[in-house]
Write a protein that holds these residues in place. Structure first.
Motif, PDB file in Angstrom:
ATOM      1  N   GLN A 183       0.856  -1.190   0.000  1.00  0.00           N
ATOM      2  CA  GLN A 183       0.000   0.000   0.000  1.00  0.00           C
ATOM      3  C   GLN A 183       0.892   1.240   0.000  1.00  0.00           C
ATOM      4  O   GLN A 183       1.127   1.873   1.032  1.00  0.00           O
ATOM      5  CB  GLN A 183      -0.916  -0.027   1.224  1.00  0.00           C
ATOM      6  CG  GLN A 183      -1.809  -1.251   1.279  1.00  0.00           C
ATOM      7  CD  GLN A 183      -2.578  -1.342   2.583  1.00  0.00           C
ATOM      8  OE1 GLN A 183      -2.357  -0.565   3.503  1.00  0.00           O
ATOM      9  NE2 GLN A 183      -3.502  -2.293   2.648  1.00  0.00           N
ATOM     10  N   ARG A 184       1.367   1.597  -1.188  1.00  0.00           N
ATOM     11  CA  ARG A 184       2.413   2.605  -1.238  1.00  0.00           C
ATOM     12  C   ARG A 184       2.019   3.909  -1.919  1.00  0.00           C
ATOM     13  O   ARG A 184       2.822   4.807  -2.029  1.00  0.00           O
ATOM     14  CB  ARG A 184       3.642   2.034  -1.955  1.00  0.00           C
ATOM     15  CG  ARG A 184       4.425   1.046  -1.139  1.00  0.00           C
ATOM     16  CD  ARG A 184       5.587   0.508  -1.923  1.00  0.00           C
ATOM     17  NE  ARG A 184       5.210  -0.635  -2.745  1.00  0.00           N
ATOM     18  CZ  ARG A 184       5.965  -1.150  -3.699  1.00  0.00           C
ATOM     19  NH1 ARG A 184       7.110  -0.607  -3.986  1.00  0.00           N
ATOM     20  NH2 ARG A 184       5.558  -2.191  -4.380  1.00  0.00           N
ATOM     21  N   ASN A 185       0.819   4.034  -2.430  1.00  0.00           N
ATOM     22  CA  ASN A 185       0.496   5.217  -3.227  1.00  0.00           C
ATOM     23  C   ASN A 185       0.485   6.499  -2.401  1.00  0.00           C
ATOM     24  O   ASN A 185       1.248   7.418  -2.640  1.00  0.00           O
ATOM     25  CB  ASN A 185      -0.863   5.024  -3.916  1.00  0.00           C
ATOM     26  CG  ASN A 185      -0.801   3.899  -4.939  1.00  0.00           C
ATOM     27  OD1 ASN A 185       0.240   3.681  -5.524  1.00  0.00           O
ATOM     28  ND2 ASN A 185      -1.906   3.196  -5.132  1.00  0.00           N
ATOM     29  N   MET A 186      -0.403   6.593  -1.415  1.00  0.00           N
ATOM     30  CA  MET A 186      -0.516   7.789  -0.584  1.00  0.00           C
ATOM     31  C   MET A 186      -0.583   7.367   0.881  1.00  0.00           C
ATOM     32  O   MET A 186      -1.401   6.523   1.255  1.00  0.00           O
ATOM     33  CB  MET A 186      -1.768   8.581  -0.942  1.00  0.00           C
ATOM     34  CG  MET A 186      -2.009   9.819  -0.099  1.00  0.00           C
ATOM     35  SD  MET A 186      -0.877  11.184  -0.464  1.00  0.00           S
ATOM     36  CE  MET A 186      -1.535  11.717  -2.043  1.00  0.00           C
ATOM     37  N   VAL A 187       0.269   7.944   1.704  1.00  0.00           N
ATOM     38  CA  VAL A 187       0.301   7.620   3.124  1.00  0.00           C
ATOM     39  C   VAL A 187       0.159   8.913   3.917  1.00  0.00           C
ATOM     40  O   VAL A 187       0.947   9.854   3.734  1.00  0.00           O
ATOM     41  CB  VAL A 187       1.601   6.893   3.510  1.00  0.00           C
ATOM     42  CG1 VAL A 187       1.640   6.651   5.010  1.00  0.00           C
ATOM     43  CG2 VAL A 187       1.727   5.583   2.752  1.00  0.00           C
ATOM     44  N   ASP A 188      -0.862   8.950   4.762  1.00  0.00           N
ATOM     45  CA  ASP A 188      -1.107  10.132   5.598  1.00  0.00           C
ATOM     46  C   ASP A 188      -0.361   9.955   6.928  1.00  0.00           C
ATOM     47  O   ASP A 188      -0.610   9.017   7.674  1.00  0.00           O
ATOM     48  CB  ASP A 188      -2.609  10.264   5.847  1.00  0.00           C
ATOM     49  CG  ASP A 188      -2.950  11.561   6.566  1.00  0.00           C
ATOM     50  OD1 ASP A 188      -2.007  12.300   6.937  1.00  0.00           O
ATOM     51  OD2 ASP A 188      -4.145  11.828   6.765  1.00  0.00           O
ATOM     52  N   LEU A 189       0.566  10.875   7.212  1.00  0.00           N
ATOM     53  CA  LEU A 189       1.379  10.781   8.429  1.00  0.00           C
ATOM     54  C   LEU A 189       0.937  11.756   9.516  1.00  0.00           C
ATOM     55  O   LEU A 189       1.651  11.932  10.509  1.00  0.00           O
ATOM     56  CB  LEU A 189       2.855  11.030   8.089  1.00  0.00           C
ATOM     57  CG  LEU A 189       3.541   9.961   7.238  1.00  0.00           C
ATOM     58  CD1 LEU A 189       4.978  10.377   6.948  1.00  0.00           C
ATOM     59  CD2 LEU A 189       3.512   8.616   7.922  1.00  0.00           C
ATOM     60  N   GLU A 190      -0.229  12.392   9.336  1.00  0.00           N
ATOM     61  CA  GLU A 190      -0.704  13.325  10.362  1.00  0.00           C
ATOM     62  C   GLU A 190      -0.860  12.587  11.690  1.00  0.00           C
ATOM     63  O   GLU A 190      -1.449  11.509  11.765  1.00  0.00           O
ATOM     64  CB  GLU A 190      -2.041  13.937   9.941  1.00  0.00           C
ATOM     65  CG  GLU A 190      -1.959  14.880   8.754  1.00  0.00           C
ATOM     66  CD  GLU A 190      -1.158  16.140   9.047  1.00  0.00           C
ATOM     67  OE1 GLU A 190      -0.938  16.452  10.243  1.00  0.00           O
ATOM     68  OE2 GLU A 190      -0.733  16.797   8.074  1.00  0.00           O
ATOM     69  N   GLY A 191      -0.346  13.187  12.725  1.00  0.00           N
ATOM     70  CA  GLY A 191      -0.420  12.596  14.046  1.00  0.00           C
ATOM     71  C   GLY A 191       0.670  11.593  14.351  1.00  0.00           C
ATOM     72  O   GLY A 191       0.842  11.184  15.504  1.00  0.00           O
TER      73      GLY A 191
END
Length: 751
Positions: free
Chosen positions: A97-105
């Motif tokens: 699962q490499r397309n978009m990764v949300d790192l908020e938090g």
């Protein structure tokens, strides 16, 4: 199979090869156990180049496969290098699962950027204000090595290590990537060749190879295929290339290095070729040298050819005894024998080599014998050797070779001979032997005078009747004042000169230090040592310089046990662990990354047999003592052994000159006697040069006469040879080996 028996340069020829050193990383440990003659070589330059290329791919947005969203910003990057340092990204890579990764938090921009820098460059710049923030992010994302660096930064005592660790961290990053490939995690491409299939990462191949970078980033159809067939690769070659790209290392030995080199050349795998050339340089031996020369000629590798040819010329006697020598073509043999640099202690050995070559296939080579015999310099032989020449059946008066002999002897000028008019053998090494300072008698022998001169040996010449001559040229002059009883060391081709005496009084011992840059032909005054030293030693180890012991005041009643360490980057000195006892007149050398100290005197005129390993941090470990007590002697590392020669020993009436020489094996902790010196050398200079031990100058305690002779010892023949003389009969001088620019070497000869 030797290279000379192989394809002679056809890169497409079929090669039957052992796959040692070419398997994937999963078989590496098995290969180490089963291949005792192979050595693992790591190319650190490749590791740096690999991550530099990876950074460029990221900057250009090529082969990026993950987008990180954080604080309203998007970071386009490669998942694989992040996965090598972070368990968080390793899980993402494994799940695909490499397309978009949300790192908020989970992270902050400061912490993420530090992690990216570490993954691509092996270091991250943190400040006092950001260290704790980066530490929290690295712990949250499972990046323990980044966390460790932050903790080091927060501990002031460890801050000096950051730059040193960068290259090591990049190597660890590459090994992390290798582990992911070994376990089949995140691969996006299957390569097939000659019946094998390898699962790889497209971005890693592009970063590690110009060939694959062009394939995957220039719009070729392979850039979009999940499976690529490489019809021009053999299975062995493909396994070799992929293993190296993921590790930067190879297992190399004489059984596979020719085939590995031949495989890498068509695809210009520069990282592999660098390791092969390094193997050739560091392991060159007579048995394989002619195969290496054939390889270099077949593939037009001028630098390797020159280095190999130099080795063959330096070791001609041993190479001529190798069976492959008899397989040389006439033109090849003539090219070698015609060289002035061919080194032999007797020209008769060249004649014997020609006879053996002709006898190998006498019927076919008899017609070529006269042409080859013209390369033999008969005027350099003694009358006794010439009688042996004439006795050979090939040299009968009716044979063409006899006329070659006649013409050669008649070519010698009549009257007083001048070396430049004679058919001399000349050694012109790429590096030069340099002598520094010393003292000598004045021309009227009435007094002694210290020297400021630096001389270098431009050429070594063998003349008629084995008369030898060294052509010396002036290099430079010590700044400020002369020096004798000093010490020298070379670091990165820079000459450092420490302490010593500038005159003969009790207060004339120096603390000053200067260094000479031969490429710039300039001197620089450095920070003074903390104590005065003469009759001491200096060595270079790990980028630092150490001065050990010595005498502080010319009184000959006390010696020093102190050791000072100089850091060139900081231009500063500090005391490190002392010697186990006060010493002067001792010898020191570095072998296998360790400092060894032998012999010397205490402050009460007692000469020692001691040998010990000196560790600047931990102190000294005593080893097997020398056979003889020695002071004022020389010790040099050659290969994996330490050679000791000359100096003084105890005699019936005090001291006596010592001719006996010995060699120490660190692996066996034992000493063995070797051929004794033919002339005394007390407080002489010494270097290892061209695979031999050189001893220069000094004096005789028993006659009180200085010597201007230069002797060299060849370990293979266990023999000392007089190479000629120095410009003057110096004592208490030092010697070293430097690489000089051509304009300095081309100056008009001085002597």
């Amino acid at each position: 199979m030797s290279y000379m028996e192989g394809s002679q340069g056809d890169p497409s020829s079929t090669r039957s090869r052992d796959l040692c050193g070419k398997m994937d990383a999963g078989t590496l440990e098995q290969e180490k156990e089963s291949s005792v003659d192979l050595q693992e070589l790591q190319n650190l330059d490749y590791v740096d180049d690999f991550f530099c290329s990876l950074c460029q791919l990221r900057e250009q947005g090529l082969l990026v496969d993950i987008c990180l969203a954080l604080e309203g910003r998007l970071y386009q990057t490669h998942c694989l290098p992040l996965a090598a340092v972070s368990t968080f990204f390793a899980e993402i890579l494994e799940q695909g699962q490499r397309n978009m990764v949300d790192l908020e938090g989970k992270a902050t921009c400061c912490g993420l950027e530090a992690l990216l820098d570490f993954a691509y460059e092996g270091h991250c710049d943190v400040s006092k204000d950001s260290a704790m923030e980066v530490l929290r992010v690295s712990e949250a994302l499972g990046a323990p090595r980044v966390a460790a660096l932050c903790k080091q930064f927060l501990n002031p005592a460890l801050q000096d290590h950051k730059e040193v660790l960068a290259s090591e961290e990049k190597l660890q990053n590459l090994r992390g990537i290798q582990e992911l490939q070994r376990h089949g995690i995140g691969w996006d491409l299957e390569l097939q060749a000659d019946g094998i299939s390898l699962k790889v990462h497209r971005v890693i191949l592009a970063a590690g190879s110009d060939f694959f970078r062009g394939m995957f980033t220039s719009g070729m159809k392979e850039a979009h295929q999940d499976m690529v067939s490489l019809s021009t690769f053999s299975s062995a070659d493909l396994s070799l290339f992929i293993s190296f790209i993921y590790s930067g290392s190879l297992l190399l030995g004489w059984d596979n290095v020719f085939e590995v080199t031949e495989a890498a050349l068509p695809y210009q795998m520069s990282g592999i070729l660098q390791l092969c050339y390094r193997f050739f340089r560091e392991n060159m031996e007579s048995e394989h040298s002619l195969d290496v020369l054939a390889l270099a000629e077949a593939f037009d590798l001028p630098e390797l050819r020159q280095e190999t040819e130099d080795f063959i010329l330096r070791n001609f006697k041993e190479v001529a005894q190798v069976p492959k020598f008899q397989d040389l073509k006439m033109d090849q043999l003539v090219a070698l024998l015609s060289q002035d640099g061919l080194y032999t202690t007797m020209e008769f050995e060249v004649f014997q080599a020609v006879l053996c070559w002709v006898d190998e296939d006498r019927e076919a080579r008899l017609s070529q014998a006269a042409k080859v015999m013209k390369c033999v310099r008969f005027p350099l032989m003694t009358n006794r050797e010439l009688r042996q020449v004439i006795a050979a059946d090939l040299m009968a008066p009716s044979e063409k070779c006899y006329k070659v002999l006649e013409a050669s002897l008649l070519s010698v000028p009549k009257g007083p001979s001048v070396l430049s008019q004679l058919p001399c053998r000349i050694r012109l090494p790429s590096h030069v032997l340099v002598i520094v300072g010393g003292d000598s008698l004045t021309r009227n022998l009435s007094s002694r005078v210290p020297s400021q001169d630096l001389w270098f040996a431009h050429r070594f010449i063998s003349g008629i009747g084995l008369v030898k001559h060294i052509e010396w040229k002036a290099l430079s002059t010590l700044p400020d004042m002369p020096r004798f009883r000093h010490a020298v060391a070379v670091l990165d081709n820079i000459l450092y000169v420490f302490g010593g005496n500038h005159f003969y009084g009790k207060e004339d011992v120096l603390k000053s230090v200067v260094r000479y840059d031969p490429l710039q032909d300039t001197w620089e005054r450095l920070a003074d040592m903390q104590e005065r030293h003469n009759y001491f030693q200096a060595v270079s180890l790990g980028g630092l310089l150490y001065v050990l012991g010595g005498n502080p005041d010319n009184s000959n009643t006390q010696c020093l046990d102190t050791v000072e360490c100089y850091d060139p980057a900081k231009n500063s000195w500090k005391f490190v662990h002392p010697l186990p006892l006060p010493l002067c007149g001792h010898a020191a050398a570095v072998s296998g990354g360790k400092i060894y100290v032998s012999g010397g005197c205490t402050g009460i005129y007692h000469i020692l047999r001691d040998l010990f390993h000196y560790d600047p941090a931990a102190g000294s470990t005593h080893l097997s003592p020398m056979t003889h007590v020695r002071g004022g002697h020389v010790m040099e590392a050659l290969g994996e052994r330490l050679y000791v020669a000359g100096g003084l020993s105890h005699g019936e009436r005090g001291y006596m000159d010592l001719y006996a020489c010995e060699v120490y094996s660190p692996a066996e902790d034992s000493w063995t006697d070797i051929a004794p010196l033919t002339h005394t050398h007390v407080v002489a200079a010494s270097v290892t040069f061209l695979g031999e031990l050189y001893v220069l100058g000094g004096y005789s305690y028993e006659t009180y006469k200085d010597t201007h002779l230069v002797h060299c010892y060849n370990p293979k023949s266990d023999r000392w040879v007089n190479l000629g003389t120095m410009p003057k009969a110096y004592t208490d001088m030092k010697a070293c080996v430097l690489s000089l620019p051509s304009h300095l070497r081309e100056r008009t000869p001085e002597t």
